[in-house]
Design a protein around this motif. Structure first.
Motif, PDB file in Angstrom:
ATOM      1  N   TYR A   8     -15.336   8.980   4.663  1.00 25.95           N
ATOM      2  CA  TYR A   8     -14.729   7.663   4.513  1.00 25.95           C
ATOM      3  C   TYR A   8     -13.911   7.644   3.234  1.00 25.95           C
ATOM      4  CZ  TYR A   8     -18.038   6.203   8.093  1.00 25.95           C
ATOM      5  OH  TYR A   8     -18.744   6.095   9.258  1.00 25.95           O
ATOM      6  N   LYS A   9     -12.893   6.803   3.211  1.00 29.57           N
ATOM      7  CA  LYS A   9     -12.038   6.680   2.034  1.00 29.57           C
ATOM      8  C   LYS A   9     -12.814   5.998   0.898  1.00 29.57           C
ATOM      9  CE  LYS A   9      -7.729   4.906   0.274  1.00 29.57           C
ATOM     10  NZ  LYS A   9      -6.563   4.083   0.463  1.00 29.57           N
ATOM     11  N   VAL A  30      -8.764  -4.249   2.253  1.00 31.68           N
ATOM     12  CA  VAL A  30      -7.836  -3.569   3.152  1.00 31.68           C
ATOM     13  C   VAL A  30      -7.960  -4.231   4.522  1.00 31.68           C
ATOM     14  CG1 VAL A  30      -7.267  -1.388   4.285  1.00 31.68           C
ATOM     15  CG2 VAL A  30      -8.000  -1.391   1.896  1.00 31.68           C
ATOM     16  N   THR A  31      -6.835  -4.687   5.067  1.00 30.73           N
ATOM     17  CA  THR A  31      -6.834  -5.344   6.368  1.00 30.73           C
ATOM     18  C   THR A  31      -7.454  -4.443   7.431  1.00 30.73           C
ATOM     19  OG1 THR A  31      -4.839  -6.546   5.763  1.00 30.73           O
ATOM     20  CG2 THR A  31      -5.381  -6.462   8.106  1.00 30.73           C
ATOM     21  N   GLY A  32      -8.405  -4.986   8.174  1.00 28.64           N
ATOM     22  CA  GLY A  32      -9.054  -4.249   9.254  1.00 28.64           C
ATOM     23  C   GLY A  32     -10.164  -3.306   8.808  1.00 28.64           C
ATOM     24  N   LYS A  33     -10.429  -3.235   7.508  1.00 27.13           N
ATOM     25  CA  LYS A  33     -11.486  -2.362   6.975  1.00 27.13           C
ATOM     26  C   LYS A  33     -12.535  -3.198   6.252  1.00 27.13           C
ATOM     27  CE  LYS A  33      -9.503   1.700   7.774  1.00 27.13           C
ATOM     28  NZ  LYS A  33     -10.116   2.763   8.524  1.00 27.13           N
ATOM     29  N   THR A  34     -13.753  -2.686   6.218  1.00 25.92           N
ATOM     30  CA  THR A  34     -14.837  -3.320   5.485  1.00 25.92           C
ATOM     31  C   THR A  34     -15.130  -2.501   4.242  1.00 25.92           C
ATOM     32  OG1 THR A  34     -15.797  -4.198   7.518  1.00 25.92           O
ATOM     33  CG2 THR A  34     -17.252  -4.060   5.605  1.00 25.92           C
ATOM     34  N   LEU A  35     -15.219  -3.176   3.106  1.00 26.70           N
ATOM     35  CA  LEU A  35     -15.566  -2.528   1.842  1.00 26.70           C
ATOM     36  C   LEU A  35     -17.086  -2.536   1.712  1.00 26.70           C
ATOM     37  CD1 LEU A  35     -14.943  -1.350  -0.966  1.00 26.70           C
ATOM     38  CD2 LEU A  35     -14.669  -3.712  -1.778  1.00 26.70           C
ATOM     39  N   GLU A  97     -15.039  -8.173   6.304  1.00 29.15           N
ATOM     40  CA  GLU A  97     -13.904  -7.330   6.680  1.00 29.15           C
ATOM     41  C   GLU A  97     -12.607  -7.869   6.080  1.00 29.15           C
ATOM     42  OE1 GLU A  97     -11.402  -6.377  10.673  1.00 29.15           O
ATOM     43  OE2 GLU A  97     -13.572  -6.100  10.816  1.00 29.15           O
ATOM     44  N   TYR A 119     -16.853   2.446  -0.584  1.00 34.19           N
ATOM     45  CA  TYR A 119     -16.004   3.103   0.410  1.00 34.19           C
ATOM     46  C   TYR A 119     -15.557   2.089   1.457  1.00 34.19           C
ATOM     47  CZ  TYR A 119     -20.240   3.234   3.326  1.00 34.19           C
ATOM     48  OH  TYR A 119     -21.359   2.885   4.051  1.00 34.19           O
ATOM     49  N   TYR A 120     -14.446   2.415   2.133  1.00 31.25           N
ATOM     50  CA  TYR A 120     -13.933   1.592   3.219  1.00 31.25           C
ATOM     51  C   TYR A 120     -14.354   2.194   4.543  1.00 31.25           C
ATOM     52  CZ  TYR A 120     -10.663  -0.326  -0.241  1.00 31.25           C
ATOM     53  OH  TYR A 120     -10.097  -0.914  -1.351  1.00 31.25           O
ATOM     54  N   LYS A 121     -14.738   1.331   5.464  1.00 33.66           N
ATOM     55  CA  LYS A 121     -15.124   1.809   6.802  1.00 33.66           C
ATOM     56  C   LYS A 121     -14.472   0.909   7.830  1.00 33.66           C
ATOM     57  CE  LYS A 121     -19.276   2.571   9.548  1.00 33.66           C
ATOM     58  NZ  LYS A 121     -20.711   2.461   9.573  1.00 33.66           N
TER      59      LYS A 121
END
Length: 121
Positions: A8-9, A30-35, A97, A119-121
């Motif tokens: 994951y980033k 980040v749009t569409g990602k969960t921190l 999200e 991380y972003y998922k």
């Protein structure tokens, strides 16, 4: 960052929230990602010189939901500074999200440094 065998980033940020500032972004959403937050370290450089109690909180987005809140009082009770370490484990604490991590304070005299890793998922 590797979690359960998947990559994951990584997300990380370090900021100093200056006294008198309403909110400061620590890690951008980040749009569409969960921190997911793994570790957060909060350092308060100085405490109020009076007997007043001031507060700060970590929020899920700008003016978002607070998931950590702390009140800090005068130097006589708390010493010359304070720090907190939050460990949310390997999988982390999921924020909403698209939202990032922000620090917000009621303080006019506190400088707060926030270091975060996730991380972003």
């Amino acid at each position: 960052m590797e979690i359960r065998g998947r990559q994951y980033k990584a997300a990380r940020g370090i900021v100093t929230h200056t006294a008198g500032t309403d909110t400061t972004e620590v890690i951008a959403g980040v749009t569409g990602k969960t921190l997911f937050l793994n570790y957060v370290i909060i350092s308060v450089s100085d405490l109020p010189s009076t007997t007043s109690v001031e507060s700060f909180k970590l929020t899920d987005g700008d003016a978002g939901t607070a998931f950590f809140f702390e009140e800090i009082g005068d130097k006589a009770r708390y010493g010359s500074g304070t720090s907190k370490s939050l460990n949310f484990g390997e999988y982390g604490l999921a924020l909403t999200e698209g939202n990032g991590l922000w620090v917000e304070s009621s303080a006019t005299t506190l400088d707060i440094t926030v270091t975060a890793l996730g991380y972003y998922k």
